[in-house]
Design an enzyme around this catalytic site. Sequence first.
Site, short mmCIF file in Angstrom:
data_model
loop_
_atom_site.label_atom_id
_atom_site.label_comp_id
_atom_site.label_asym_id
_atom_site.label_seq_id
_atom_site.Cartn_x
_atom_site.Cartn_y
_atom_site.Cartn_z
N HIS A 1 -3.13 -1.08 -4.51
CA HIS A 1 -1.85 -0.75 -5.13
C HIS A 1 -2.07 0.31 -6.22
O HIS A 1 -2.60 -0.01 -7.29
CB HIS A 1 -1.31 -2.05 -5.73
CG HIS A 1 0.04 -1.94 -6.35
ND1 HIS A 1 1.18 -1.88 -5.60
CD2 HIS A 1 0.43 -1.90 -7.65
CE1 HIS A 1 2.22 -1.82 -6.41
NE2 HIS A 1 1.79 -1.82 -7.66
N SER B 1 5.53 1.57 -7.51
CA SER B 1 5.71 0.15 -7.77
C SER B 1 7.12 -0.18 -8.29
O SER B 1 8.09 0.21 -7.67
CB SER B 1 4.62 -0.29 -8.75
OG SER B 1 4.32 -1.63 -8.53
N TRP C 1 0.93 -7.81 -1.22
CA TRP C 1 2.02 -8.30 -2.09
C TRP C 1 3.30 -7.48 -1.85
O TRP C 1 4.40 -8.00 -1.90
CB TRP C 1 1.55 -8.17 -3.54
CG TRP C 1 2.44 -8.68 -4.62
CD1 TRP C 1 3.00 -7.95 -5.63
CD2 TRP C 1 2.87 -10.03 -4.84
NE1 TRP C 1 3.73 -8.76 -6.46
CE2 TRP C 1 3.68 -10.04 -5.99
CE3 TRP C 1 2.65 -11.24 -4.15
CZ2 TRP C 1 4.27 -11.21 -6.48
CZ3 TRP C 1 3.25 -12.39 -4.64
CH2 TRP C 1 4.05 -12.37 -5.80
#
Length: 455
Positions: free
Chosen positions: A431, A289, A380
């Site tokens: 994620h 991330s 996203w």
Amino acid sequence: MTNSKSLIVFLTLITAVSFHAKGLAVSAEGGWKASPELAETLTKRRPETNYYEQAVPKYTLPDPLVTSDGRIVTDARTWRTRRRPEILELFRTHVYGRSPIGRPMNMAFKVFDLDRKALAGLATRKQVTVSFTGKIGGPKMDILIYLPNAVKTPAATFVLLNFGGNHTIHPDPAIKLSKGWMRPGRAGVVKNRATEESRGRSYLSYPVEKILKHGYGLATIYYGDIDPDFHDGFKNGVHRVFDELFGGKRPPDAWGAIGAWAWGLSRAMDYFETDGDIDHKRVAVLGHSRLGKTALWAGAQDQRFAIVISNNSGCGGAALSRRRFGETVGRINKSFPHWFCENFKKYNGREDGLPVDQHMLIALIAPRPVYVTSADEDLWADPRGEFLACRRADRVYRLLGVDGLGVVQMPGLDSPVQKGAIGYHVRSGSHALSEYDWQHFMDFADMHFTGPRQR
Ligand code: GCU
């Protein structure tokens, strides 16, 4: 229900079923597609965000193999001496900002823990404090290192920053509890500080035993040691101290938090170079991330990292900004004004004006191996944008004489591409940094490090 209403419901159902079936057929052919149902749900949550492929605007990417004065790069030498430094400068000036170069003069290392029989004899555990300025009370970070005892040292090692403190990656009671500032909302964090409650809480993302049994070392650092992750005008962490050394002024291309975190990874590499148990020529840097963005930037700048791995890094990481799919430049600068340099904000809503895009960040890593991952539900982070950046970096790898990605089509779900120096997968699920991801990182490292177990 009226007749016409039930007809609409029926048609919607048929369309959904056939869409789904079509999605499966396509992925069986090898091309991942975002689930339309998920796109719809996410759009309801954030109507200003685009989650539809058909709404991606037309865009033209800057060519990594054309210099800013228009010369076409046709040989490795021109890439190395002209174009690569030029691209690096563009990222420094417009995206991540400029970090202090090289090893700080008085930096000091202190091994404060050494156990050669850690984890029931599986590993050697070391904990090292890196004091960036060598001064008491100055900024410092702790590196937690596990090295496999079954492998002859020096060991090839993965290094990554972690989100919750070193003590969260494993329940090992000997790991020092992190004392730094923590973002709220994490398990076991009270008033922005970690408590014993948080020990071992993130072990699912760090399969320590598995990595060690595979023959690799693992080193990790709490990212907040380097710079706490909140916007305080760059007064804490390493920014203040090093900005002072440079006259205390922060120009619009001064380093942001990602720049600082990446710089910290390079300081860990400085330590590895002094530790005979770690093979500093076989260090893979990775991150998830925001820390995946960081790993890419660290690997792009510091060529001592032999492999670079980005897990679900998305906007400002592996995903192409110009696609404006999922998180955008404007959005990220608004939510996290401290991550990038001030200049990056000029591109809020005007991605086409950027002199770079993220395929060029991957190209900076060439010819070293790079592995990029996406997750099916992580729209996203724009999985397709992450894949396309790899694909568009491929030419640079080939110019340098190595196989890059080796495919043109996005692979299907859970079908990693690991043929050349650019690896990619899109995994089922959300994620996260998972054991599946690690398994493929280790396979990729086996391929490029000639396998730790063969020695
Ligand atoms: C947010 C942010 C992303 C980032 C992620 C993370 O979702 O928008 O850019 O990658 O946090 O680091 O967890």
